[in-house]
Design a protein around this motif. Structure first.
Motif, PDB file in Angstrom:
ATOM      1  N   TYR A 116      36.921 -13.510  -6.489  1.00  0.00           N
ATOM      2  CA  TYR A 116      38.092 -12.495  -6.602  1.00  0.00           C
ATOM      3  C   TYR A 116      36.597 -11.719  -6.678  1.00  0.00           C
TER       4      TYR A 116
ATOM      5  N   TYR B 208      35.262  -7.011  -5.703  1.00  0.00           N
ATOM      6  CA  TYR B 208      35.577  -5.664  -5.664  1.00  0.00           C
ATOM      7  C   TYR B 208      34.985  -4.997  -5.240  1.00  0.00           C
TER       8      TYR B 208
ATOM      9  N   GLU C 276      32.966  -0.950  -3.678  1.00  0.00           N
ATOM     10  CA  GLU C 276      33.391   0.735  -3.443  1.00  0.00           C
ATOM     11  C   GLU C 276      32.431   1.045  -2.734  1.00  0.00           C
TER      12      GLU C 276
ATOM     13  N   ASN D 247      37.202   2.383  -3.047  1.00  0.00           N
ATOM     14  CA  ASN D 247      37.733   1.121  -3.466  1.00  0.00           C
ATOM     15  C   ASN D 247      38.388   0.050  -3.279  1.00  0.00           C
TER      16      ASN D 247
ATOM     17  N   SER E 238      40.388  -4.195  -3.632  1.00  0.00           N
ATOM     18  CA  SER E 238      39.737  -6.015  -4.066  1.00  0.00           C
ATOM     19  C   SER E 238      40.549  -6.748  -3.704  1.00  0.00           C
TER      20      SER E 238
END
Length: 174
Positions: A148, A150, A152, A158, A160
């Protein structure tokens, strides 16, 4: 007496049908994800004592810089069901324009920092982990991971994604 509402509805229906028939109607196109993560391995199989290079490529599909990435990598459920498969991450490098540089960390914790400071729009960063298969590892099993992430961006947004799966590596015995 016909309702003016029905006349407008009929005209809109005919116009919409004509646009659709001639291909002029707006289409529902899928925009690419703001950032994407892909995996590749240098081999589909190995033997106990061997190594596999697992490459992870993060691509910035936005018009703003990626400023921060956090990524996890964990073994798949089927991999965890084979306790005889023994492996570890022993190396990590970031591909740059001037060659490879060591990562800031090795292993499944905080991989995002390994992609380097900023990923400009339309560019990619590739991190390669070295997966070492133990000499006493079991055989005839697949080792795979999922991730996974994420990200920014410099515009304050952002993104994900995940799970993203790696290709599985088969551990064979000769």
């Amino acid at each position: 007496m016909r309702s003016p509402l029905m006349r407008r509805f009929g005209l809109a229906t005919v116009l919409g049908l004509a646009l659709a028939v001639f291909g002029l109607a707006p289409s529902a196109s899928a925009d690419p994800a703001p950032a994407s993560l892909t995996f590749a391995t240098d081999t589909a199989s190995t033997t106990p004592g061997g190594t596999v290079q697992l490459s992870m490529t993060l691509t910035n599909n936005k018009t703003y810089d990626v400023l921060f990435v956090h990524q996890t990598i964990d073994p798949t459920w089927l991999t965890t069901q084979r306790p005889d498969l023994k492996y570890s991450f022993t190396g990590c490098s970031l591909a740059t324009a001037t060659g490879s540089t060591p990562c800031s960390g090795t292993g499944p914790a905080d991989l995002g920092g390994n992609y380097g400071a900023t990923v400009p729009p339309g560019q990619s960063r590739t991190v390669t982990l070295t997966l070492q298969i133990a000499a006493d590892s079991g055989c005839n099993g697949d080792i795979g991971f999922y991730s996974y992430y994420y990200a920014e961006f410099s515009d304050g947004t952002n993104s994900s994604g995940g799970p993203v799966y790696t290709p599985e590596t088969r551990v064979n015995c000769a």
